[in-house]
Design a protein around this motif. Structure first.
Motif, mmCIF file in Angstrom:
data_model
loop_
_atom_site.group_PDB
_atom_site.id
_atom_site.type_symbol
_atom_site.label_atom_id
_atom_site.label_comp_id
_atom_site.label_asym_id
_atom_site.label_seq_id
_atom_site.Cartn_x
_atom_site.Cartn_y
_atom_site.Cartn_z
ATOM 1 N N ALA A 31 2.367 -12.487 -9.630
ATOM 2 C CA ALA A 31 1.326 -12.988 -8.732
ATOM 3 C C ALA A 31 0.129 -13.304 -9.619
ATOM 4 C CB ALA A 31 0.967 -11.944 -7.695
ATOM 5 N N TYR A 32 -0.631 -14.279 -9.229
ATOM 6 C CA TYR A 32 -1.712 -14.767 -10.085
ATOM 7 C C TYR A 32 -3.059 -14.182 -9.657
ATOM 8 C CZ TYR A 32 2.209 -17.376 -11.666
ATOM 9 O OH TYR A 32 3.454 -17.668 -12.172
ATOM 10 N N PRO A 33 -4.042 -14.189 -10.555
ATOM 11 C CA PRO A 33 -5.325 -13.548 -10.261
ATOM 12 C C PRO A 33 -5.880 -13.988 -8.905
ATOM 13 C CG PRO A 33 -5.262 -14.246 -12.556
ATOM 14 C CD PRO A 33 -3.996 -14.762 -11.917
ATOM 15 N N GLY A 34 -6.282 -13.015 -8.117
ATOM 16 C CA GLY A 34 -6.894 -13.302 -6.814
ATOM 17 C C GLY A 34 -5.899 -13.438 -5.673
ATOM 18 N N GLU A 35 -4.605 -13.411 -5.983
ATOM 19 C CA GLU A 35 -3.616 -13.570 -4.910
ATOM 20 C C GLU A 35 -3.340 -12.240 -4.202
ATOM 21 O OE1 GLU A 35 -1.081 -17.440 -6.335
ATOM 22 O OE2 GLU A 35 -0.191 -15.477 -6.703
ATOM 23 N N PRO A 36 -2.986 -12.315 -2.898
ATOM 24 C CA PRO A 36 -2.796 -11.092 -2.119
ATOM 25 C C PRO A 36 -1.710 -10.159 -2.663
ATOM 26 C CG PRO A 36 -2.772 -13.051 -0.685
ATOM 27 C CD PRO A 36 -2.848 -13.545 -2.088
ATOM 28 N N MET A 37 -0.662 -10.720 -3.286
ATOM 29 C CA MET A 37 0.442 -9.873 -3.755
ATOM 30 C C MET A 37 0.212 -9.303 -5.151
ATOM 31 S SD MET A 37 3.720 -12.013 -2.248
ATOM 32 C CE MET A 37 4.928 -11.240 -3.311
ATOM 33 N N ARG A 38 -0.962 -9.538 -5.706
ATOM 34 C CA ARG A 38 -1.195 -9.097 -7.089
ATOM 35 C C ARG A 38 -1.533 -7.610 -7.153
ATOM 36 N NH1 ARG A 38 -2.199 -11.719 -12.259
ATOM 37 N NH2 ARG A 38 -3.604 -10.497 -13.535
ATOM 38 N N THR A 39 -0.527 -6.801 -6.902
ATOM 39 C CA THR A 39 -0.648 -5.376 -7.205
ATOM 40 C C THR A 39 0.651 -4.961 -7.894
ATOM 41 O OG1 THR A 39 0.405 -4.403 -5.255
ATOM 42 C CG2 THR A 39 -1.914 -5.026 -5.018
ATOM 43 N N PRO A 40 0.587 -4.008 -8.802
ATOM 44 C CA PRO A 40 1.798 -3.586 -9.513
ATOM 45 C C PRO A 40 2.875 -3.072 -8.560
ATOM 46 C CG PRO A 40 -0.158 -2.748 -10.605
ATOM 47 C CD PRO A 40 -0.624 -3.359 -9.320
ATOM 48 N N GLN A 41 2.457 -2.351 -7.506
ATOM 49 C CA GLN A 41 3.440 -1.833 -6.543
ATOM 50 C C GLN A 41 4.196 -2.983 -5.893
ATOM 51 O OE1 GLN A 41 0.212 -0.960 -6.695
ATOM 52 N NE2 GLN A 41 -0.039 1.248 -6.372
ATOM 53 N N THR A 42 3.446 -3.987 -5.475
ATOM 54 C CA THR A 42 4.088 -5.116 -4.790
ATOM 55 C C THR A 42 5.047 -5.842 -5.723
ATOM 56 O OG1 THR A 42 2.140 -5.354 -3.414
ATOM 57 C CG2 THR A 42 3.627 -7.226 -3.479
ATOM 58 N N MET A 43 4.621 -6.098 -6.947
ATOM 59 C CA MET A 43 5.497 -6.808 -7.877
ATOM 60 C C MET A 43 6.753 -5.978 -8.188
ATOM 61 S SD MET A 43 4.502 -9.862 -8.467
ATOM 62 C CE MET A 43 4.114 -9.896 -6.735
#
Ligand code: LRY
Length: 228
Positions: free
Chosen positions: A21-33
């Motif tokens: 996920a790219y900077p500022g995107e809602p899915m940009r958390t390590p857990q989500t990725m």
């Protein structure tokens, strides 16, 4: 080595899923990725590719398959794991394979690609995937000691046209050059048929990112089709 020869060989012919996920995107958390990567594993991914040390750490705990890690710093020039410092951080975070800029461009720390690869090999148990943008990059990266070659940067460095799908011609050129290293097709592979064609062109394995793990892009593709 974190990945022995048999474990590397197990990736042959398989799908590697890149979850970023790219900077500022809602899915940009390590857990989500890590959750996205684990979902890809359920679907059959033989390995996953994730960006950033926290994502690598979380993903290592969430999947059984090998993790290819990278560390993006910036968004132009040499930005994929650009220095020895970044490469060692990726290895330290637990990546089985450190993906780094494998082009012939000058690196921000002034080190050569060979020095960078040597540092990873000497100071960690990770393999190195060189993200290349052309045949000359691939040849130079093999010479510099890379363990795997990727076409990740084809179409992004000015040496190759940005093809609509995978750069099949480049894959064929690299295969014909008989480097003898696993060649990973990566970049703009958006359909199962394109993934198949990359494998048929001689790739060892195929990385798909956006088309599997980036909902904003995929939604945009559908939206554009409806509005056309
Ligand atoms: C050029 C660059 O920055 N590539 C990055 C490398 O990790 C990612 O942004 C891509 O998503 C990845 O290579 C997979 O490619 P695609 O998303 O096209 O399937």
């Amino acid at each position: 080595m974190l990945l022995n020869a048999a474990e590397l060989e197990a990736l042959r012919g398989g799908l590697i899923v890149s979850a970023q996920a790219y900077p500022g995107e809602p899915m940009r958390t390590p857990q989500t990725m890590a959750q996205v990567a684990a979902s890809a594993e359920i679907g059959g991914a033989v390995a996953v590719r994730v960006q950033g040390t926290a994502d690598i750490q979380f993903t290592r705990s969430a999947v059984q398959v090998p993790v290819i890690g990278l560390f993006k710093d910036g968004h132009d020039g040499v930005f994929i794991t650009p220095t020895i410092h970044h490469a060692l951080a990726v290895a330290q975070a637990g990546a089985h394979i450190v993906a780094l800029d494998g082009t012939r461009r000058a690196r921000p720390d002034g080190k050569t690609l060979a020095e960078t690869i040597e540092a990873v090999h000497e100071r960690s148990a990770a393999l190195v995937m060189a993200d290349c943008g052309s045949l000359d990059d691939a040849l130079a990266a093999a010479e510099a000691g890379a363990d795997l070659i990727g076409t990740t940067l084809a179409g992004y460095t000015g040496e190759r046209e940005k093809t609509d799908g995978p750069d099949i011609q480049l894959l064929e050129q690299i295969v014909a050059s008989t480097l003898g290293l696993p060649l990973i097709a990566e970049g703009r592979i958006h359909t199962p048929a394109q993934a198949r064609s990359a494998l048929d062109a001689g790739a060892f394995a195929v990385v798909v990112g956006t088309a599997i793990t980036h909902p904003a892009s995929i939604t945009g593709w559908f939206d554009a089709a409806l509005r056309a």
